[in-house]
Design an enzyme around this catalytic site. Structure first.
Site, PDB file in Angstrom:
ATOM      1  N   TYR A  75      -0.640  -3.981  -1.357  1.00 45.59           N
ATOM      2  CA  TYR A  75      -1.385  -4.857  -1.993  1.00 45.59           C
ATOM      3  C   TYR A  75      -1.607  -6.508  -1.229  1.00 45.59           C
ATOM      4  O   TYR A  75      -2.527  -7.120  -1.245  1.00 45.59           O
ATOM      5  CB  TYR A  75      -1.005  -5.512  -3.383  1.00 45.59           C
ATOM      6  CG  TYR A  75      -1.198  -4.234  -4.341  1.00 45.59           C
ATOM      7  CD1 TYR A  75      -2.256  -3.661  -5.101  1.00 45.59           C
ATOM      8  CD2 TYR A  75       0.011  -3.415  -4.410  1.00 45.59           C
ATOM      9  CE1 TYR A  75      -2.240  -2.857  -5.702  1.00 45.59           C
ATOM     10  CE2 TYR A  75       0.167  -2.327  -5.100  1.00 45.59           C
ATOM     11  CZ  TYR A  75      -1.138  -1.888  -5.888  1.00 45.59           C
ATOM     12  OH  TYR A  75      -1.117  -0.733  -6.759  1.00 45.59           O
ATOM     13  N   HIS A  89      -0.538  -5.599 -13.003  1.00 45.43           N
ATOM     14  CA  HIS A  89      -0.175  -4.147 -12.443  1.00 45.43           C
ATOM     15  C   HIS A  89       0.655  -3.770 -13.550  1.00 45.43           C
ATOM     16  O   HIS A  89       1.086  -4.499 -14.380  1.00 45.43           O
ATOM     17  CB  HIS A  89       0.778  -4.394 -11.247  1.00 45.43           C
ATOM     18  CG  HIS A  89       0.947  -2.939 -10.543  1.00 45.43           C
ATOM     19  ND1 HIS A  89       1.632  -2.159 -10.923  1.00 45.43           N
ATOM     20  CD2 HIS A  89       0.190  -2.596  -9.461  1.00 45.43           C
ATOM     21  CE1 HIS A  89       1.713  -1.065 -10.248  1.00 45.43           C
ATOM     22  NE2 HIS A  89       0.880  -1.181  -9.202  1.00 45.43           N
ATOM     23  N   GLY A  90       0.854  -2.557 -13.779  1.00 41.63           N
ATOM     24  CA  GLY A  90       1.398  -1.660 -14.594  1.00 41.63           C
ATOM     25  C   GLY A  90       3.133  -2.046 -14.255  1.00 41.63           C
ATOM     26  O   GLY A  90       3.383  -2.389 -13.040  1.00 41.63           O
ATOM     27  N   ASP A  92       5.208   0.308 -14.063  1.00 42.16           N
ATOM     28  CA  ASP A  92       5.827   1.362 -13.362  1.00 42.16           C
ATOM     29  C   ASP A  92       6.500   1.158 -11.964  1.00 42.16           C
ATOM     30  O   ASP A  92       7.050   2.211 -11.392  1.00 42.16           O
ATOM     31  CB  ASP A  92       4.801   2.631 -13.377  1.00 42.16           C
ATOM     32  CG  ASP A  92       3.782   2.028 -12.625  1.00 42.16           C
ATOM     33  OD1 ASP A  92       3.091   0.802 -12.949  1.00 42.16           O
ATOM     34  OD2 ASP A  92       3.068   3.072 -11.930  1.00 42.16           O
ATOM     35  N   ASP A 204      -5.854  42.180  18.429  1.00 40.26           N
ATOM     36  CA  ASP A 204      -6.439  41.060  18.581  1.00 40.26           C
ATOM     37  C   ASP A 204      -7.687  40.871  19.386  1.00 40.26           C
ATOM     38  O   ASP A 204      -7.531  40.325  20.446  1.00 40.26           O
ATOM     39  CB  ASP A 204      -5.627  39.934  18.673  1.00 40.26           C
ATOM     40  CG  ASP A 204      -6.316  38.541  18.524  1.00 40.26           C
ATOM     41  OD1 ASP A 204      -7.289  38.333  17.723  1.00 40.26           O
ATOM     42  OD2 ASP A 204      -5.591  37.449  19.286  1.00 40.26           O
TER      43      ASP A 204
END
Length: 372
Positions: A75, A89-90, A92, A204
């Site tokens: 940020y 902001h939270g 957390d 192949d």
């Protein structure tokens, strides 16, 4: 009015987002720093919704006065750029991998007297769990197909891994590990003609019919959501390649890679130990143009695989072919090598990127697999 800054991703809008915006509105005009695709992809899976779509959603939420791009997970750069009075902001991020970002945000705010307000994190909601539920519902061919171009735009390097059946693709889809707070994972799948053939007990040599391979990819798509690149060997006859491009695109495949060889296809890692012939440059350019013209949308990519180093034709031949293929309009170039060191691949990459800095470059480090 004070300016209040919130950083968000908003791939899936939920009541936790609304709650933090409601809380932020109490302190002033809300500026949302919306994380760009590249900022998100650097730390976890690329968002399902593009930045533009997510921006439209946030702009129409009551209380949001401005949406600005946040180009980093951190940020602090945006705080220093916009000087908000307050950041919300939270709580957390008081512990765990986000702690360093909290400290940097606080330091940036302190430089000019800004304030950090932390509110209780909304419990009972998890974007990660919601994304997991979305994965069980699947995705659409259009969304899956365009994801590769979004990855190329958002990340410096995308990691794809071979998947030859649904269970191997499921393992690849869900494999991840955390490093320095970032979730590292595979970005998509590579459908290999070698492993498709081997799984069916066949050599192949392009013996496996295209519809059989597409049916296998369709089964993979039934249980996964990530993009897929299809190895289409030489692409076959030009007229057949045009039809196959439409089938691949319609299924939701993001890209096909065709190699510039002709005749009975042999595995490249045999090199000159077996008889292998390279196509004429002009003929291969015609095939590139035909494949691109057959597309319905620009989302589907036609990528050229250059076999010059495999066949000991030298770096000059590889670069000459790369330049011709780009001029023919190819969407990317793959350089292949059978050496056990990456030196010639790095040399090619340096020369190629000097001429074509925006053209995607693909490598397959099977033989030089110590390189990360």
């Amino acid at each position: 009015m004070s300016t209040v800054y919130i950083g968000m991703t908003v791939d899936i809008l939920h009541h936790g987002h609304i709650n933090i915006i409601e809380q932020a509105r109490k302190y002033g005009d809300v500026m949302v720093g919306l994380l760009s695709d590249s900022a998100v992809a650097d730390h976890k899976r690329l968002p399902y919704l593009t930045y533009e779509y997510r921006k439209q959603i946030i702009e129409n939420i009551k209380g949001v006065t401005q949406v600005v791009p946040q180009e980093e997970w951190d940020y602090a750069p945006n705080i220093r750029k916009y000087h908000p009075d307050i950041m919300v902001h939270g709580d957390d991020w008081l512990e765990g991998p986000l702690v360093p970002y909290r400290e940097r945000a606080r330091d940036a705010l302190a430089e000019y007297g800004g304030h950090l307000i932390e509110i209780p994190y909304t419990r009972g909601v998890s974007s990660k769990e919601m994304l997991t539920k979305m994965q069980t519902l699947g995705t659409t061919p259009d969304i899956r197909r365009r994801t590769l171009k979004r990855l190329i735009a958002a990340k410096p390097i995308s990691r794809f891994i071979e998947a030859h059946n649904p269970i191997s693709a499921l393992i690849a889809e869900h494999t991840s590990y955390e490093r320095d707070g970032k979730i590292c994972q595979f970005d998509g799948f590579w459908s290999s003609s070698l492993t498709d053939s081997t799984a069916r007990g066949k050599p192949d040599i392009e013996a496996l019919e295209i519809n059989s391979r597409l049916a296998n990819i369709n089964d993979i798509f039934d249980v996964t959501t990530k993009p897929l690149i299809m190895d289409a060997d030489t692409g076959g006859k030009l007229e057949h390649f045009e039809l196959n491009v439409r089938s691949m695109e319609r299924l939701g495949i993001s890209a096909t890679i065709i190699e510039d060889k002709v005749g009975l296809k042999k595995n490249s890692l045999f090199g000159n130990d077996v008889v292998q012939s390279q196509d004429e440059i002009s003929a291969f350019c015609d095939k590139i143009r035909a494949g691109r013209a057959a597309r319905v949308s620009d989302d589907f990519m036609v990528i050229s695989r250059i076999e010059s180093l495999i066949l000991d034709k030298g770096m000059d031949d590889a670069i000459t072919r790369a330049q011709a293929y780009v001029e023919a309009g190819v969407d990317g170039a793959m350089i292949h090598s059978r050496r056990n060191t990456p030196d010639e691949v790095f040399e090619f990459a340096k020369l190629f990127k000097a001429d074509f800095p925006t053209v995607p470059l693909v490598c397959v480090p099977t033989s030089y697999n110590t390189v990360t």
